[in-house]
Scaffold this active site. Structure first.
Site, PDB file in Angstrom:
ATOM      1  CG  ASP A 159      -1.909   1.033   1.144  1.00 19.11           C
ATOM      2  OD1 ASP A 159      -2.158   1.559   0.166  1.00 19.11           O
ATOM      3  OD2 ASP A 159      -2.276   1.660   2.117  1.00 19.11           O
ATOM      4  CG  ASN A 165       4.402  -4.617   7.015  1.00 17.25           C
ATOM      5  OD1 ASN A 165       4.164  -4.268   8.117  1.00 17.25           O
ATOM      6  ND2 ASN A 165       3.456  -4.513   5.717  1.00 17.25           N
ATOM      7  CD  GLU A 166      -0.157  -5.281   7.240  1.00 13.02           C
ATOM      8  OE1 GLU A 166      -0.568  -5.145   6.072  1.00 13.02           O
ATOM      9  OE2 GLU A 166      -0.576  -4.610   8.319  1.00 13.02           O
ATOM     10  CG  ASN A 215       1.285  -3.879  11.424  1.00 16.15           C
ATOM     11  OD1 ASN A 215       2.087  -3.648  12.211  1.00 16.15           O
ATOM     12  ND2 ASN A 215       1.792  -3.902  10.159  1.00 16.15           N
ATOM     13  CE1 TYR A 270      -3.809   1.173  10.466  1.00 16.70           C
ATOM     14  CE2 TYR A 270      -3.191  -1.170  10.052  1.00 16.70           C
ATOM     15  CZ  TYR A 270      -2.931   0.306   9.887  1.00 16.70           C
ATOM     16  OH  TYR A 270      -1.692   0.683   9.820  1.00 16.70           O
ATOM     17  CE1 TYR A 293      -8.369  -0.118   5.665  1.00 18.13           C
ATOM     18  CE2 TYR A 293      -6.703  -0.552   7.224  1.00 18.13           C
ATOM     19  CZ  TYR A 293      -7.229   0.038   6.230  1.00 18.13           C
ATOM     20  OH  TYR A 293      -6.306   0.940   5.314  1.00 18.13           O
ATOM     21  CD  GLU A 296       1.301  -0.806   9.586  1.00 18.01           C
ATOM     22  OE1 GLU A 296       0.207  -0.769   9.070  1.00 18.01           O
ATOM     23  OE2 GLU A 296       2.372  -1.267   8.761  1.00 18.01           O
ATOM     24  CD1 TRP A 317      -0.566   3.224   8.325  1.00 16.66           C
ATOM     25  CD2 TRP A 317       1.547   2.862   8.674  1.00 16.66           C
ATOM     26  NE1 TRP A 317       0.196   2.966   7.287  1.00 16.66           N
ATOM     27  CE2 TRP A 317       1.694   2.775   7.196  1.00 16.66           C
ATOM     28  CE3 TRP A 317       2.940   2.429   9.053  1.00 16.66           C
ATOM     29  CZ2 TRP A 317       2.436   2.447   6.455  1.00 16.66           C
ATOM     30  CZ3 TRP A 317       3.915   2.144   8.205  1.00 16.66           C
ATOM     31  CH2 TRP A 317       3.600   2.240   6.899  1.00 16.66           C
ATOM     32  CE  LYS A 321      -5.285   3.322   7.683  1.00 10.54           C
ATOM     33  NZ  LYS A 321      -5.323   3.176   6.246  1.00 10.54           N
TER      34      LYS A 321
END
Length: 627
Positions: free
Chosen positions: A197, A449-450, A503, A505, A509, A541, A586, A605
């Site tokens: 992203d 990452n992720e 991470n 949200y 989300y 994040e 983040w 963000k």
């Protein structure tokens, strides 16, 4: 867990880059990552090749087609360092997929006739080739680490030469980061699709230089520090360019210019009495100076490494720096600014560090790739703690540019993220650690990452990578940033790592706009991780997209008020969970993302706008983080 003193890194690096330094470019293409950063000394020199270069898109996909080596027939010029995408007002250039050429003339200084000289490229995103006149002399895969070519045998001192650097931005399922190439149905144009992203900026985003070293020179230095009471210990390993009968002399010099310790030989331990430690927020650096001394006691070569003496340990659910609990406050960041893209800019760098200092931030993660070496050096000098990350972002087919998909294919398959991808991932780990191993600011390696760590095949993919990271550096913890779908109930790999980095949200989300629901879900998640693992937890994040200047008395999503409320909710939960040892919001600033209906002019963000204007959340964080 104490991370053992280990000097295994250099042996593996030498094995991985065993091409002789004097390799003639006409004989073989060099594929060598750069080692020590060029340094001005009485025995070494540097010529910056930054500035305006001729620029052209490749006319075809044929990698051997002209004008690879011929003078470029173009009136376009592009600055180095900078990403080319936003420089030139041409959508065809911004969205180009494939090779581009940079070209300029250069001169080897006449005074270098008794030395070796090399071209160094600090980054070429994502694949680079160096041409000297008509000769291909080096190539490198990996967009965020440096590489170089010895051109001593091809250009004489005092001669000018044509330097062409070709850069390719294509990503496939076997690159790090991964992606895929599609062909538009009606135009036949190549389109790059990627899972991360942030915009796929490309080109020569960091400096290019021509530098010299003595024929007999220091090739690499590794330092590993420890503390025994009030005595600082520097374990070291020095690699020279070839077998030598000359002596290696070590001096350790403090910030007042006083020599505080001495040693000799290519490896050993130096003790510093009454050592002053490198501390977060209170940096102190010694110069670890290596000299090659000839038989007549004349110095042949010298190189200094700025060294902060400090220890890093994980003990249960605590993260310790110098045996004191450390709590991370700061950000995930990006190398991103208007016009320059990912181009290194010292003004932006200093300003960003000033803003972090104003807020009381003590750390950041190099999301999602190694940053410019100058950034790491600045962090060393100013006592900012760094979680250093590889470019392994997008190893999950369920995430497309930040949006989860339930019907996506499995990630770890022969047709997807496979053994070849893992080999590229290994090389990314090797080059990151080789480059940044001596930075006191770097306290932890993040190798991904992720990723889809909840999927079948994840453990088989990651176990060898974690083993490699621990083998290369046994002195720092290893982590990865865990994605929200890979909860503690389904994640398959977190037991392999030293620190849990999450991470999450909630409230954005999921439970969108519902702060109370999000708070309960977040606390349940964190307590689940705490109950499953006795490890420190860093929230790497958390946040929400926010339009600067949009206000809502109801605190609705996208407003500045909602961003404030969301961050405050996360902080309440962090304070209730004992294992949480850090919070990296983040993001530090808004950044450009791929064009699409889910992002309007980038990811919003940021606590700061892309041009570094603060949103209301900046003051909330400042009040929390400042002493």
């Amino acid at each position: 867990m104490k991370f053992l003193l280990g000097l295994s890194l250099l042996s593996l690096i030498r094995h991985a880059s065993s091409i002789p330094s004097a390799l003639h470019p006409r004989q073989s293409v060099q594929q060598r990552p750069a080692m020590l950063k060029p340094q001005y000394t009485p025995f070494r020199d540097i010529v910056s090749l930054d500035g305006l270069w001729k620029f052209a898109l490749a006319p075809s996909d044929n990698e051997t087609a002209t004008p690879w080596t011929a003078p470029l027939a173009t009136n376009l010029e592009c600055p180095v360092p900078a990403s080319y995408n936003d420089i030139l007002v041409d959508r065809r250039i911004r969205d180009h997929v494939g090779w581009v050429y940079y070209q300029r003339e250069a001169i080897v200084p006449r005074g270098w006739s008794q030395q070796q000289y090399l071209i160094r490229v600090d980054a070429a995103t994502h694949k680079g080739r160096i041409y000297i006149n008509d000769h291909l002399v080096a190539e490198h895969v990996g967009g965020y680490t440096s590489f170089e070519a010895d051109i001593t045998g091809l250009v004489s001192a005092g001669d000018s030469f044509r330097l062409t650097i070709a850069v390719n931005n294509e990503l496939t399922h076997e690159t790090i980061p991964p992606g895929r190439i599609e062909v538009a149905e009606y135009t036949g144009r190549k389109v790059q699709v990627y899972q991360h992203d942030f915009f796929n900026y490309a080109g020569l985003a960091r400096s290019v230089s021509l530098y010299s070293v003595p024929t007999q020179h220091i090739e690499d230095i590794e330092v590993v520090t420890d503390v025994n009471g009030t005595t600082g210990l520097i374990n070291y390993l020095v690699t020279v360019s070839n077998t030598t009968t000359e002596r290696i002399k070590i001096d350790v010099v403090d910030e007042d210019g006083t020599t505080v310790a001495e040693a000799s030989g290519t490896h050993g331990t130096v003790a510093i009495n009454s050592v002053r430690l490198w501390q977060p927020g209170d940096a102190y650096l010694y110069q670890f100076r290596v000299n090659i001394v000839g038989v007549d006691d004349n110095i042949i070569d010298t190189y200094s490494v700025a060294t902060g003496v400090r220890t890093v340990k994980v003990s249960g659910n605590r993260f310790l720096i110098n045996d004191k609990p450390f709590y991370f406050t700061g950000f995930g960041k990006h190398e991103d600014s208007t016009v320059r893209g990912k181009g290194y800019d010292p003004a932006y760098m200093v300003h960003d560090f000033q803003l972090m200092k104003w807020m009381g931030a003590n750390s950041f993660r190099t999301s999602h790739y190694p940053y410019a070496e100058e950034v790491m050096e600045y962090a060393d000098r100013h006592g900012i703690v760094v979680i250093d990350e590889t470019p392994a972002v997008g190893l999950s087919y369920s995430i497309g540019a930040g949006v989860s998909s339930d019907d996506s294919p499995q990630t770890f398959t022969p047709e997807g993220i496979n053994n070849n991808t893992r080999e590229a991932h290994k090389q990314a780990i090797r080059e990151l650690m080789a480059r940044d191993k001596n930075h006191a600011s770097v306290v932890m390696w993040s190798i991904a990452n992720e990723p889809a760590s909840q999927e079948v095949g994840a453990r088989e993919y990651f176990a060898p990578l974690v083993g490699l990271a621990h083998e290369l550096d046994s002195t720092r913890p290893v982590c990865f940033a865990n994605y929200g779908d890979a909860t503690y109930e389904v994640d398959r790999i977190s037991d392999l790592f030293d620190v849990l980095c999450l991470n999450r949200y909630f409230g954005w989300y999921s439970q969108t706009g519902e702060i109370e629901e999000a708070e309960a879900a977040l606390e349940k998640e964190l307590l689940g991780w705490e109950g499953t693992y006795d490890k420190p937890i860093v929230m790497t994040e958390y946040g929400a997209d926010t339009l600067a200047g949009l206000h809502s008395v109801l605190g609705l999503p996208w407003s500045e008020e909602f961003q404030v409320q969301l961050l405050e909710m996360y902080h309440r939960v962090f304070d209730r969970v004992e294992s949480v040892v850090g919070e990296n919001v983040w993001n530090f600033a808004e950044f450009q993302a791929a064009v699409g209906i889910s992002r309007v002019d980038g990811n919003k963000k940021g606590v700061f706008t892309r041009d570094r204007k603060p949103k209301a959340a900046a003051q909330i964080l400042r009040n929390r983080w400042r002493p």
